[in-house]
Design a protein around this motif. Structure first.
Motif, mmCIF file in Angstrom:
data_model
loop_
_atom_site.group_PDB
_atom_site.id
_atom_site.type_symbol
_atom_site.label_atom_id
_atom_site.label_comp_id
_atom_site.label_asym_id
_atom_site.label_seq_id
_atom_site.Cartn_x
_atom_site.Cartn_y
_atom_site.Cartn_z
ATOM 1 N N ASN A 1 6.441 26.298 -18.293
ATOM 2 C CA ASN A 1 7.841 25.499 -18.189
ATOM 3 C C ASN A 1 8.262 25.539 -16.909
ATOM 4 O OD1 ASN A 1 7.405 24.764 -21.044
ATOM 5 N ND2 ASN A 1 8.737 26.639 -21.440
ATOM 6 N N GLY A 2 9.133 24.497 -16.437
ATOM 7 C CA GLY A 2 9.818 24.833 -15.098
ATOM 8 C C GLY A 2 9.217 23.880 -13.862
ATOM 9 N N TYR A 3 8.145 23.173 -14.438
ATOM 10 C CA TYR A 3 7.348 22.293 -13.386
ATOM 11 C C TYR A 3 8.129 21.109 -13.432
ATOM 12 C CZ TYR A 3 5.102 19.677 -17.271
ATOM 13 O OH TYR A 3 5.127 19.052 -18.184
ATOM 14 N N SER A 4 7.781 20.114 -12.162
ATOM 15 C CA SER A 4 8.121 18.877 -11.876
ATOM 16 C C SER A 4 6.969 17.847 -11.927
ATOM 17 C CB SER A 4 9.071 18.704 -10.684
ATOM 18 O OG SER A 4 10.167 19.532 -10.821
ATOM 19 N N SER A 5 7.068 16.827 -12.696
ATOM 20 C CA SER A 5 6.275 15.913 -12.725
ATOM 21 C C SER A 5 6.354 14.728 -11.976
ATOM 22 C CB SER A 5 5.906 15.408 -14.129
ATOM 23 O OG SER A 5 4.901 14.209 -14.278
ATOM 24 N N VAL A 6 5.773 14.461 -10.787
ATOM 25 C CA VAL A 6 6.221 13.583 -9.655
ATOM 26 C C VAL A 6 5.095 12.616 -9.098
ATOM 27 C CG1 VAL A 6 8.246 15.016 -9.223
ATOM 28 C CG2 VAL A 6 6.012 15.013 -7.749
ATOM 29 N N TYR A 7 5.343 11.808 -8.313
ATOM 30 C CA TYR A 7 4.478 10.950 -7.622
ATOM 31 C C TYR A 7 4.731 11.285 -6.302
ATOM 32 C CZ TYR A 7 3.266 7.869 -11.847
ATOM 33 O OH TYR A 7 2.889 7.603 -13.173
ATOM 34 N N ARG A 8 3.620 11.356 -5.503
ATOM 35 C CA ARG A 8 3.472 11.344 -4.121
ATOM 36 C C ARG A 8 2.586 10.217 -3.437
ATOM 37 N NH1 ARG A 8 4.114 16.357 -1.129
ATOM 38 N NH2 ARG A 8 5.400 17.548 -2.027
ATOM 39 N N ASP A 9 3.488 9.541 -2.589
ATOM 40 C CA ASP A 9 2.989 8.540 -2.066
ATOM 41 C C ASP A 9 2.526 8.588 -0.839
ATOM 42 O OD1 ASP A 9 3.418 6.299 -4.320
ATOM 43 O OD2 ASP A 9 5.627 6.531 -3.561
ATOM 44 N N MET A 10 1.131 7.984 -0.283
ATOM 45 C CA MET A 10 0.849 8.248 1.022
ATOM 46 C C MET A 10 0.125 6.781 1.612
ATOM 47 S SD MET A 10 -1.104 12.060 0.624
ATOM 48 C CE MET A 10 -0.008 13.359 0.287
ATOM 49 N N ILE A 11 -0.226 7.178 2.789
ATOM 50 C CA ILE A 11 -0.600 6.021 3.465
ATOM 51 C C ILE A 11 -2.214 6.238 4.077
ATOM 52 C CG2 ILE A 11 -0.389 4.286 5.583
ATOM 53 C CD1 ILE A 11 1.759 3.884 3.426
ATOM 54 N N GLY A 12 -3.252 5.187 3.769
ATOM 55 C CA GLY A 12 -4.219 5.273 4.162
ATOM 56 C C GLY A 12 -4.548 5.187 5.714
ATOM 57 N N ILE A 13 -5.469 5.731 6.400
ATOM 58 C CA ILE A 13 -5.535 5.689 7.949
ATOM 59 C C ILE A 13 -6.874 5.051 8.394
ATOM 60 C CG2 ILE A 13 -5.560 6.704 10.002
ATOM 61 C CD1 ILE A 13 -2.778 7.099 8.834
ATOM 62 N N ASP A 14 -6.875 4.153 8.966
ATOM 63 C CA ASP A 14 -8.042 3.280 9.478
ATOM 64 C C ASP A 14 -8.766 4.510 10.380
ATOM 65 O OD1 ASP A 14 -9.952 1.821 10.905
ATOM 66 O OD2 ASP A 14 -8.850 -0.041 10.274
ATOM 67 N N ARG A 15 -9.944 4.765 9.949
ATOM 68 C CA ARG A 15 -11.039 5.577 10.576
ATOM 69 C C ARG A 15 -11.213 5.385 12.144
ATOM 70 N NH1 ARG A 15 -15.995 6.465 7.003
ATOM 71 N NH2 ARG A 15 -14.309 6.329 5.353
ATOM 72 N N THR B 1 -9.473 2.600 14.141
ATOM 73 C CA THR B 1 -8.402 2.282 14.788
ATOM 74 C C THR B 1 -7.311 3.442 15.017
ATOM 75 O OG1 THR B 1 -6.888 1.195 13.338
ATOM 76 C CG2 THR B 1 -8.500 -0.159 14.360
ATOM 77 N N GLY B 2 -7.269 4.283 14.067
ATOM 78 C CA GLY B 2 -6.189 5.365 14.011
ATOM 79 C C GLY B 2 -5.012 4.838 13.275
ATOM 80 N N GLY B 3 -4.893 3.680 13.222
ATOM 81 C CA GLY B 3 -3.626 3.018 12.532
ATOM 82 C C GLY B 3 -3.825 3.009 11.004
ATOM 83 N N VAL B 4 -2.763 2.207 10.520
ATOM 84 C CA VAL B 4 -2.614 2.189 9.012
ATOM 85 C C VAL B 4 -3.753 1.185 8.681
ATOM 86 C CG1 VAL B 4 -1.126 1.314 7.259
ATOM 87 C CG2 VAL B 4 -0.084 2.439 8.910
ATOM 88 N N SER B 5 -4.375 1.811 7.425
ATOM 89 C CA SER B 5 -5.380 0.836 6.743
ATOM 90 C C SER B 5 -5.021 -0.456 6.287
ATOM 91 C CB SER B 5 -6.162 1.634 5.752
ATOM 92 O OG SER B 5 -7.042 0.951 5.068
ATOM 93 N N LYS B 6 -5.614 -1.524 6.319
ATOM 94 C CA LYS B 6 -5.216 -3.042 5.984
ATOM 95 C C LYS B 6 -6.217 -2.984 4.661
ATOM 96 C CE LYS B 6 -4.136 -4.414 10.588
ATOM 97 N NZ LYS B 6 -2.687 -4.148 10.380
ATOM 98 N N GLY B 7 -6.842 -2.250 4.349
ATOM 99 C CA GLY B 7 -7.478 -2.748 2.909
ATOM 100 C C GLY B 7 -9.133 -2.826 3.082
ATOM 101 N N GLY C 1 -13.712 -0.354 6.749
ATOM 102 C CA GLY C 1 -14.630 0.831 6.760
ATOM 103 C C GLY C 1 -13.613 2.096 6.192
ATOM 104 N N SER C 2 -12.435 1.964 5.896
ATOM 105 C CA SER C 2 -12.029 3.234 5.246
ATOM 106 C C SER C 2 -12.226 3.403 3.715
ATOM 107 C CB SER C 2 -10.334 2.911 5.374
ATOM 108 O OG SER C 2 -9.949 1.980 4.456
ATOM 109 N N GLY C 3 -12.846 2.538 3.140
ATOM 110 C CA GLY C 3 -13.213 2.820 1.660
ATOM 111 C C GLY C 3 -12.019 2.179 0.746
ATOM 112 N N SER C 4 -10.717 1.584 1.182
ATOM 113 C CA SER C 4 -9.785 1.214 0.608
ATOM 114 C C SER C 4 -10.036 0.000 0.134
ATOM 115 C CB SER C 4 -8.443 1.200 1.407
ATOM 116 O OG SER C 4 -7.288 0.796 0.802
ATOM 117 N N LYS C 5 -9.607 -0.336 -1.098
ATOM 118 C CA LYS C 5 -9.708 -1.850 -1.548
ATOM 119 C C LYS C 5 -8.486 -2.490 -2.045
ATOM 120 C CE LYS C 5 -14.382 -0.753 -3.521
ATOM 121 N NZ LYS C 5 -15.208 -0.508 -4.764
ATOM 122 N N GLY C 6 -8.539 -3.607 -2.303
ATOM 123 C CA GLY C 6 -7.103 -4.418 -2.503
ATOM 124 C C GLY C 6 -6.167 -4.480 -1.553
ATOM 125 N N LYS C 7 -5.025 -5.001 -1.563
ATOM 126 C CA LYS C 7 -3.937 -5.234 -0.869
ATOM 127 C C LYS C 7 -3.160 -3.985 -0.627
ATOM 128 C CE LYS C 7 -3.146 -9.876 -2.451
ATOM 129 N NZ LYS C 7 -1.986 -10.766 -2.865
#
Length: 335
Positions: free
Chosen positions: A154-168, A170-176, A180-186
């Motif tokens: 008992n005593g735990y917290s069930s939460v969501y952690r949101d993160m951003i994928g990185i384009d391997r 460009t080094g910027g945010v992955s666009k989907g 080459g990042s393996g990310s799919k969808g929008k």
């Protein structure tokens, strides 16, 4: 080695994780909804049935689920073995041949699983195995250490952690997909269901142990106590930073012990010791008399270690001596 039960050690091990902890429940992959609608990429492991998982997957878009979560023993055993092998390899010279150092279980040529198949049978598989496989086992050699599943307290917290994928590239945010990042969808958001402020307890049991194996456990448990060994998914993201504490040690023997007996002291036959390659050393005495433990109807006498730090102080040197012996044997073979 397991035809007779000569000795057994059990450790009650309490682990805490203040930050995020994630053990993925792969069953959720069959039912998860679209990421754009807020559904997470994964859920934490639970005792829920298949139908309960399917039901929860339809209503977990915006609210983290509340189920009976637990950490499988295998999720603790894996990092525990990896840290044990890391310690063994660190203390022995780099490039030491097998079985004088921890083998790579994924190496098809040098791993104990393959190497023991080629043995001529002149000595037991236990004697021919590397130090790690003697404790954790491999193909053809049973493990002598077990980890129970651990329910989240008992005593735990069930939460969501949101993160951003990185384009391997460009080094910027992955666009989907297609970058080459393996990310799919929008989008590039990743949503993980994690538990925070978790506490769970597992029982680690070693049957027919050698004293040096207790010494190895002393070092691994200490590394967990100092928070050096993460567990679960997302270790590179900072997940799974646990700290462990041994709360009780129980030893079981056919007779009530006055010393920390082990395979090297309980085997009366010199030939049997030689056949199994058991490291001989004296059984250290208890500085603090152990407390008899009433297990009811049992053929074995159990005692609770009265002073845990003293137990580790008595067993850790045996591992150091064993490592020196392996180093000596390896040098003799090379010479």
């Amino acid at each position: 080695m397991l035809k007779r039960n000569l000795c057994e050690a059990s450790f009650q091990w309490k682990l805490k994780c203040k930050g995020p902890l994630l053990i993925r429940d792969e069953r959720y992959a069959n039912y998860k909804g679209k990421k754009e609608a807020g559904f997470p990429d994964c859920l934490f492991m639970s005792h829920a049935t298949e139908k309960e998982i399917e039901k929860e997957s339809k209503q977990c878009a915006n609210k983290p689920p509340e189920m009976q979560f637990y950490v499988p023993g295998t999720s603790i055993r894996g990092p525990f073995r990896a840290q044990s092998e890391r310690i063994i390899r660190s203390l022995l010279p780099e490039g030491a041949s097998h079985p004088y150092t921890a083998c790579d279980p994924f190496d098809q040529a040098l791993g104990c699983s393959k190497r023991l198949e080629k043995e001529d049978g002149s000595k037991s598989k236990y004697a021919a195995a590397c130090p790690a496989c003697k404790l954790f086992g491999c193909a053809g050699l049973a493990s002598r250490i077990r980890f129970t599943d651990a329910d989240i307290g008992n005593g735990y917290s069930s939460v969501y952690r949101d993160m951003i994928g990185i384009d391997r590239f460009t080094g910027g945010v992955s666009k989907g997909s297609g970058d080459g990042s393996g990310s799919k969808g929008k989008g590039a958001n990743m949503r993980f269901h994690v538990l925070e402020n978790t506490t769970f307890t597992t029982t680690v049991t070693v049957t027919n142990f050698e004293l040096w194996q207790m010494g190895l456990l002393a070092y691994v448990f200490r590394d967990f106590e100092e928070g050096l060994v993460p567990i679960g998914f997302g270790k590179t993201k900072g997940f799974g930073l646990v700290k462990g504490e041994i709360t009780e040690i129980t030893l079981a023997y056919p007779e009530v012990p006055t010393h920390i007996e082990h395979m090297g002291s309980l085997m009366s036959s010199a030939k049997e010791k030689s056949d199994y390659g058991v490291h001989s050393c004296a059984a250290p005495p208890f500085d603090h008399p152990p407390k008899p433990k009433n297990d009811g109807f049992s053929l074995y006498k159990s005692v609770t270690v009265a002073n845990i730090p003293d137990f580790w102080a008595k067993t850790a040197p045996a591992f150091n001596d064993y490592i020196k012996e392996l180093d000596r044997q390896a040098k003799e073979k090379t010479a």
